[in-house]
Design a protein around this motif. Structure first.
Motif, PDB file in Angstrom:
ATOM      1  N   VAL A   1     -29.084  -4.481 -14.998  1.00  0.00           N
ATOM      2  CA  VAL A   1     -29.067  -5.736 -14.226  1.00  0.00           C
ATOM      3  C   VAL A   1     -29.353  -5.441 -12.758  1.00  0.00           C
ATOM      4  N   GLU A   2     -28.685  -4.412 -12.224  1.00  0.00           N
ATOM      5  CA  GLU A   2     -28.872  -4.091 -10.798  1.00  0.00           C
ATOM      6  C   GLU A   2     -30.290  -3.573 -10.531  1.00  0.00           C
ATOM      7  N   ALA A   3     -30.868  -2.918 -11.532  1.00  0.00           N
ATOM      8  CA  ALA A   3     -32.238  -2.406 -11.375  1.00  0.00           C
ATOM      9  C   ALA A   3     -33.289  -3.485 -11.661  1.00  0.00           C
ATOM     10  N   GLY A   4     -32.831  -4.628 -12.128  1.00  0.00           N
ATOM     11  CA  GLY A   4     -33.764  -5.717 -12.434  1.00  0.00           C
ATOM     12  C   GLY A   4     -34.524  -5.514 -13.729  1.00  0.00           C
ATOM     13  N   THR A   5     -34.026  -4.612 -14.582  1.00  0.00           N
ATOM     14  CA  THR A   5     -34.766  -4.293 -15.810  1.00  0.00           C
ATOM     15  C   THR A   5     -34.103  -4.837 -17.081  1.00  0.00           C
ATOM     16  N   ALA A   6     -32.967  -5.499 -16.931  1.00  0.00           N
ATOM     17  CA  ALA A   6     -32.243  -5.961 -18.130  1.00  0.00           C
ATOM     18  C   ALA A   6     -33.028  -7.051 -18.848  1.00  0.00           C
ATOM     19  N   GLN A   7     -33.008  -6.984 -20.181  1.00  0.00           N
ATOM     20  CA  GLN A   7     -33.685  -7.992 -20.976  1.00  0.00           C
ATOM     21  C   GLN A   7     -32.991  -9.351 -20.813  1.00  0.00           C
ATOM     22  N   GLY A   8     -33.781 -10.376 -20.613  1.00  0.00           N
ATOM     23  CA  GLY A   8     -33.228 -11.724 -20.511  1.00  0.00           C
ATOM     24  C   GLY A   8     -32.594 -12.021 -19.164  1.00  0.00           C
ATOM     25  N   LEU A   9     -32.838 -11.163 -18.183  1.00  0.00           N
ATOM     26  CA  LEU A   9     -32.259 -11.379 -16.849  1.00  0.00           C
ATOM     27  C   LEU A   9     -32.721 -12.732 -16.302  1.00  0.00           C
ATOM     28  N   ALA A  10     -31.776 -13.514 -15.814  1.00  0.00           N
ATOM     29  CA  ALA A  10     -32.105 -14.862 -15.341  1.00  0.00           C
ATOM     30  C   ALA A  10     -31.204 -15.195 -14.161  1.00  0.00           C
ATOM     31  N   PRO A  11     -31.610 -16.165 -13.350  1.00  0.00           N
ATOM     32  CA  PRO A  11     -30.719 -16.568 -12.252  1.00  0.00           C
ATOM     33  C   PRO A  11     -29.353 -16.966 -12.811  1.00  0.00           C
ATOM     34  N   PHE A  12     -28.307 -16.608 -12.074  1.00  0.00           N
ATOM     35  CA  PHE A  12     -26.941 -16.920 -12.515  1.00  0.00           C
ATOM     36  C   PHE A  12     -26.578 -18.299 -12.008  1.00  0.00           C
ATOM     37  N   ASP A  13     -26.409 -19.230 -12.917  1.00  0.00           N
ATOM     38  CA  ASP A  13     -26.138 -20.617 -12.565  1.00  0.00           C
ATOM     39  C   ASP A  13     -24.668 -20.907 -12.821  1.00  0.00           C
ATOM     40  N   SER A  14     -23.889 -20.967 -11.740  1.00  0.00           N
ATOM     41  CA  SER A  14     -22.463 -21.202 -11.955  1.00  0.00           C
ATOM     42  C   SER A  14     -22.146 -22.686 -12.164  1.00  0.00           C
ATOM     43  N   GLY A  15     -23.171 -23.532 -12.127  1.00  0.00           N
ATOM     44  CA  GLY A  15     -22.947 -24.979 -12.303  1.00  0.00           C
ATOM     45  C   GLY A  15     -22.442 -25.358 -13.681  1.00  0.00           C
ATOM     46  N   THR A  16     -22.876 -24.629 -14.687  1.00  0.00           N
ATOM     47  CA  THR A  16     -22.466 -24.971 -16.054  1.00  0.00           C
ATOM     48  C   THR A  16     -21.544 -23.909 -16.648  1.00  0.00           C
ATOM     49  N   ILE A  17     -21.090 -23.011 -15.787  1.00  0.00           N
ATOM     50  CA  ILE A  17     -20.334 -21.858 -16.265  1.00  0.00           C
ATOM     51  C   ILE A  17     -19.027 -22.293 -16.938  1.00  0.00           C
ATOM     52  N   LEU A  18     -18.645 -21.560 -17.962  1.00  0.00           N
ATOM     53  CA  LEU A  18     -17.323 -21.759 -18.559  1.00  0.00           C
ATOM     54  C   LEU A  18     -16.334 -20.822 -17.869  1.00  0.00           C
ATOM     55  N   ALA A  19     -15.057 -20.984 -18.171  1.00  0.00           N
ATOM     56  CA  ALA A  19     -14.086 -19.967 -17.767  1.00  0.00           C
ATOM     57  C   ALA A  19     -14.492 -18.652 -18.439  1.00  0.00           C
ATOM     58  N   PRO A  20     -14.240 -17.498 -17.784  1.00  0.00           N
ATOM     59  CA  PRO A  20     -14.606 -16.220 -18.411  1.00  0.00           C
ATOM     60  C   PRO A  20     -14.071 -16.128 -19.844  1.00  0.00           C
ATOM     61  N   LEU A  21     -12.841 -16.578 -20.042  1.00  0.00           N
ATOM     62  CA  LEU A  21     -12.283 -16.753 -21.380  1.00  0.00           C
ATOM     63  C   LEU A  21     -12.013 -18.249 -21.555  1.00  0.00           C
ATOM     64  N   PRO A  22     -12.878 -18.968 -22.240  1.00  0.00           N
ATOM     65  CA  PRO A  22     -12.633 -20.413 -22.388  1.00  0.00           C
ATOM     66  C   PRO A  22     -11.338 -20.704 -23.144  1.00  0.00           C
ATOM     67  N   ARG A  23     -10.942 -19.783 -24.012  1.00  0.00           N
ATOM     68  CA  ARG A  23      -9.609 -19.839 -24.631  1.00  0.00           C
ATOM     69  C   ARG A  23      -9.113 -18.405 -24.699  1.00  0.00           C
ATOM     70  N   ALA A  24      -7.800 -18.253 -24.644  1.00  0.00           N
ATOM     71  CA  ALA A  24      -7.196 -16.918 -24.645  1.00  0.00           C
ATOM     72  C   ALA A  24      -6.023 -16.927 -25.612  1.00  0.00           C
ATOM     73  N   PRO A  25      -5.644 -15.757 -26.123  1.00  0.00           N
ATOM     74  CA  PRO A  25      -4.487 -15.715 -27.026  1.00  0.00           C
ATOM     75  C   PRO A  25      -3.216 -16.256 -26.373  1.00  0.00           C
ATOM     76  N   GLN A  26      -2.963 -15.841 -25.128  1.00  0.00           N
ATOM     77  CA  GLN A  26      -1.813 -16.374 -24.405  1.00  0.00           C
ATOM     78  C   GLN A  26      -2.191 -16.506 -22.929  1.00  0.00           C
ATOM     79  N   TRP A  27      -1.546 -17.445 -22.264  1.00  0.00           N
ATOM     80  CA  TRP A  27      -1.657 -17.610 -20.809  1.00  0.00           C
ATOM     81  C   TRP A  27      -0.230 -17.654 -20.279  1.00  0.00           C
ATOM     82  N   LEU A  28       0.132 -16.578 -19.579  1.00  0.00           N
ATOM     83  CA  LEU A  28       1.501 -16.397 -19.087  1.00  0.00           C
ATOM     84  C   LEU A  28       1.431 -16.325 -17.578  1.00  0.00           C
ATOM     85  N   ASP A  29       2.019 -17.298 -16.916  1.00  0.00           N
ATOM     86  CA  ASP A  29       1.867 -17.370 -15.469  1.00  0.00           C
ATOM     87  C   ASP A  29       3.186 -17.056 -14.784  1.00  0.00           C
ATOM     88  N   GLY A  30       3.149 -16.052 -13.942  1.00  0.00           N
ATOM     89  CA  GLY A  30       4.324 -15.646 -13.194  1.00  0.00           C
ATOM     90  C   GLY A  30       4.515 -16.474 -11.933  1.00  0.00           C
TER      91      GLY A  30
END
Lengths: 325, 325
Positions: free
Chosen positions: A56-85
């Motif tokens: 990715v940093e070298a610009g050689t990755a297959q399917g490399l495309a602009p990163f569009d955070s407009g439609t981004i999901l949460a990194p984990l859209p669901r997780a086994p547990q969410w424990l907030d301190g």
């Protein structure tokens, strides 16, 4: 490395590797279909993902495309547990001072942690849909970590070795039912709608020396409608993430992909401001006799970002609006 | 109909349709890979599953095999959310009386509900692995319901229409950290290890007139080491399941597969006995001045079953042991 999740019609979304400057991303489906799948197979997935980062940093990755955070999901859209301190004691102390409450039992020695809903997380640009402004709508700027499988009874030091990723969180809160739920003792349901996440989950090495003692030692800037309300620093966390994980894993194992939150970042120095509106209001109450700042209304916008001092982005920004149903 | 989940190496397991008498089962993979998948597509899956039931009862279903509950998983080995109420007020009143505590705020008018871990449920024969007998190991016999997608703000009556399945639950509890966690207000983590489930999730029609007013109006027999400790009836539930669902969905939507528990089944008539050891002990304390019955030790066995008066099985039995790590 920086990992994110694009929508693809599945619940866990499609894993992508994001460039250091957050401008472009490459699909990682050849390594793992989703971030959750990668976390469950981290020993195999991590080196392959790191190799993809280099492409990715070298610009050689297959399917490399602009990163569009407009439609981004949460990194984990669901997780086994969410424990907030609630690991920044300054926040709790201010609340207790303003409302004249005694501290909760063992507040100083054992982290307070609640179990939140983990099936319906919000992406960085998704609105918070909430029924009524009279619920006192608030944001909470936090850091969090994502662990691999944590055995029951893991101690705080060993727990640090289970941290695979770091995330930046907007723990949306409704302050009207909050104190009532706290007094009832069963934890928070109505006070905690869906939680929002910054675009990227990042490995601790991305923070270099700013990941220290199990803490993210960087300021988290929080803005409401483009006005700064604070940029408190994560280094003042009274319980480090290993301590929160160990507390949560005392009598149960945690499965890979479990997310552990820090609670609202909060600093003793008032110049740092606050990461939630409630804390702004309690400081106003303590210092001026009455709160001034209003809770959020429909249409209001909350932006949260943690970056390096030279402007290098880390997680990307959370930028969410409050919306009617 | 009665649905169960067999192990197949995936997290959600393999869906099977079980015969009314629980003697045999047929794979339902042609309809949905897992019970969670079926719940997410219930309008399509339900009629197909009901057609398969007819083949199972006629002995003509493909792949029909003896139903072995020895290796059974929980009907939902993981669920989007696990929200457990405390809807039998008699239980809470006894606890308050024994310990001289005032009732929790709005105890009589608003159901108490905590968010539990939903990523690691136990099958009906799986042991509870817990670190230490000094944590005061206890069982809790409960009923629960599984919902489809519940919109935010659904009212109690409308919530009843979202109930797709009924389950029978052993909400394992550790009583040493319980009161401490209750006083801290953030809900239960250390007090609540993995939750156990009877083999089958059943549709409400299986209960015929015993599913009434959003309640399972049948006794739940609980035995510890083959000794009956109680068989309280579900009809005394003070908040019906629709009320608990509505409470949980006030400010968030619930996604299909979410499980809602009743809390420990408890009856005012002392002849009914109790569905957990703590309640036996508090009654002993109130009536005799001191508790007599011990909490569970490693190797102890808990059996829970709800059947029709003529002996027709419903969910199958929970039969679990307490085990060392």
């Amino acid at each position: 490395m920086k990992l994110a999740t694009l929508p693809n019609g599945t619940e866990d979304g499609a894993l992508v590797v994001v460039s250091r400057d957050l401008t472009c991303a490459a699909p990682a489906q050849g390594i793992a279909p989703s971030l959750l799948a990668a976390l469950r197979d981290w020993a195999r997935a991590e080196p392959a993902l790191r190799a993809l980062v280099q492409q990715v940093e070298a610009g050689t990755a297959q399917g490399l495309a602009p990163f569009d955070s407009g439609t981004i999901l949460a990194p984990l859209p669901r997780a086994p547990q969410w424990l907030d301190g609630s690991a920044f004691l300054n926040h709790g102390r201010l609340m207790d001072q303003a409302f004249g409450n005694p501290p909760l039992p063992d507040f100083e020695t054992h982290p307070l942690v609640y179990q939140g809903a983990s099936d319906d997380f919000l992406g960085a640009r998704a609105p918070l849909v909430t029924p009524d402004e009279s619920l006192f709508i608030d944001c909470e700027g936090e850091f969090g970590v994502v662990v691999d499988d944590v055995p029951m009874g893991t101690d705080p030091d060993a727990a640090l070795d289970h941290i695979r990723l770091i995330v930046q969180i907007n723990d949306w809160s409704l302050r009207q039912p909050g104190p009532w739920e706290l007094k009832r003792g069963f934890g928070f349901l109505q006070a905690k709608p869906s939680t929002g996440f910054a675009p990227c989950a990042i490995t601790p090495d991305e923070l270099s020396a700013h990941w220290r003692g199990g803490r993210v030692c960087l300021p988290l800037r929080v803005e409401v409608n483009d006005e700064r309300i604070g940029e408190p620093d994560g280094s003042e966390m009274d319980f480090h993430f290993g301590q929160i994980i160990a507390h949560a894993a005392r009598t149960r194992r945690l499965t890979a992909g479990t997310i552990i939150g820090s609670g609202t970042v909060s600093n003793r120095d008032r110049a740092a401001g606050s990461a939630c509106i409630t804390e702004v209001r309690v400081i106003e109450k303590i210092d001026k006799g009455a709160p001034e700042r209003a809770f959020l209304n429909f249409g209001d916008r909350v932006r949260m970002e943690c970056a390096l001092a030279d402007g290098t982005p880390l997680f990307g920004a959370i930028d969410q609006r409050v919306a009617r149903p």
